[in-house]
Design a protein around this motif. Structure first.
Motif, short mmCIF file in Angstrom:
data_model
loop_
_atom_site.label_atom_id
_atom_site.label_comp_id
_atom_site.label_asym_id
_atom_site.label_seq_id
_atom_site.Cartn_x
_atom_site.Cartn_y
_atom_site.Cartn_z
N VAL A 151 16.19 37.69 44.69
CA VAL A 151 17.00 38.02 46.16
C VAL A 151 17.10 37.03 47.16
CG1 VAL A 151 17.03 40.58 45.52
CG2 VAL A 151 15.19 39.44 46.95
N THR A 152 18.10 36.95 47.83
CA THR A 152 18.04 36.02 48.85
C THR A 152 18.84 36.90 50.14
OG1 THR A 152 18.54 34.05 47.52
CG2 THR A 152 19.22 34.04 49.79
N VAL A 153 17.85 36.70 51.35
CA VAL A 153 18.54 37.52 52.46
C VAL A 153 18.79 36.15 53.52
CG1 VAL A 153 17.61 38.78 54.41
CG2 VAL A 153 16.89 39.47 52.21
N THR A 154 20.03 36.43 54.03
CA THR A 154 20.59 35.14 54.96
C THR A 154 20.77 35.92 56.22
OG1 THR A 154 22.82 35.57 54.12
CG2 THR A 154 21.64 34.17 53.19
N PHE A 155 20.54 35.08 57.32
CA PHE A 155 20.75 35.75 58.61
C PHE A 155 21.83 34.66 59.37
CE2 PHE A 155 19.63 35.52 63.36
CZ PHE A 155 19.63 36.93 63.41
N GLU A 156 22.77 35.51 59.75
CA GLU A 156 23.66 34.95 60.66
C GLU A 156 23.40 35.08 62.14
OE1 GLU A 156 27.61 36.14 59.13
OE2 GLU A 156 26.74 36.14 57.07
N GLY A 177 21.86 38.99 65.47
CA GLY A 177 22.70 38.40 64.62
C GLY A 177 22.76 39.46 63.39
N ARG A 178 23.15 39.01 62.17
CA ARG A 178 23.32 40.07 61.08
C ARG A 178 22.75 39.31 59.84
NH1 ARG A 178 27.35 41.29 56.96
NH2 ARG A 178 28.00 39.02 57.19
N SER A 179 21.90 40.07 59.31
CA SER A 179 21.26 39.74 58.08
C SER A 179 22.03 40.40 56.92
CB SER A 179 19.85 40.44 57.91
OG SER A 179 18.95 39.91 58.88
N SER A 180 22.22 39.60 55.57
CA SER A 180 22.72 40.23 54.50
C SER A 180 22.01 39.71 53.15
CB SER A 180 24.06 39.42 54.39
OG SER A 180 24.02 38.14 54.18
N LEU A 181 21.97 40.82 52.29
CA LEU A 181 21.28 40.79 51.16
C LEU A 181 21.92 40.41 50.02
CD1 LEU A 181 18.37 41.14 49.57
CD2 LEU A 181 19.22 43.81 49.57
N GLU A 182 21.75 39.23 49.26
CA GLU A 182 22.35 38.85 48.01
C GLU A 182 21.58 39.34 47.03
OE1 GLU A 182 23.14 34.54 48.37
OE2 GLU A 182 23.92 34.92 50.50
N GLY A 183 22.24 39.45 45.83
CA GLY A 183 21.29 39.74 44.44
C GLY A 183 21.25 41.30 44.52
#
Length: 103
Positions: A39-44, A58-64
């Motif tokens: 999984v990857t968590v990105t932060f915008e 900001g906003r975090s999103s979870l890929e995977g």
């Protein structure tokens, strides 16, 4: 709402575009993920509401994730102080959060 944990590390510097947490699922909770799934968590980053606050906004999103509607509600360190900075050269850490699923 479901709680999950991930084992991995952050890549990129704090505040840098493209900064992401990359790891594997430790405890999937009721997310539909399986232990060991990558999984990857990105932060915008968003605009800071208060310049005196040390918190990043900001906003975090979870890929995977499985392809269902979800919202990543929180994502914090679980094996250390919440305000510990996670730096690129840090050893892998346990992080986790809450996911709200909807239809």
């Amino acid at each position: 709402m479901s709680t999950f944990t991930l084992w991995g590390r952050w890549t990129g510097e704090v505040g840098e575009p493209g900064r992401a947490f990359q790891g594997v699922v430790e405890d999937p909770g009721h997310t539909g993920l399986q232990p060991g799934d990558p999984v990857t968590v990105t932060f915008e980053p968003g605009a800071a509401r208060d310049h005196t606050s040390p918190q990043a906004h900001g906003r975090s999103s979870l890929e995977g994730m499985p392809s269902v509607h979800f919202v990543l509600v929180s994502f914090t360190r679980k094996d250390g102080d919440h305000d510990d900075r996670a730096v690129q050269d840090a050893p892998e850490q346990l992080w986790g959060g809450d996911i709200f699923t909807g239809s």
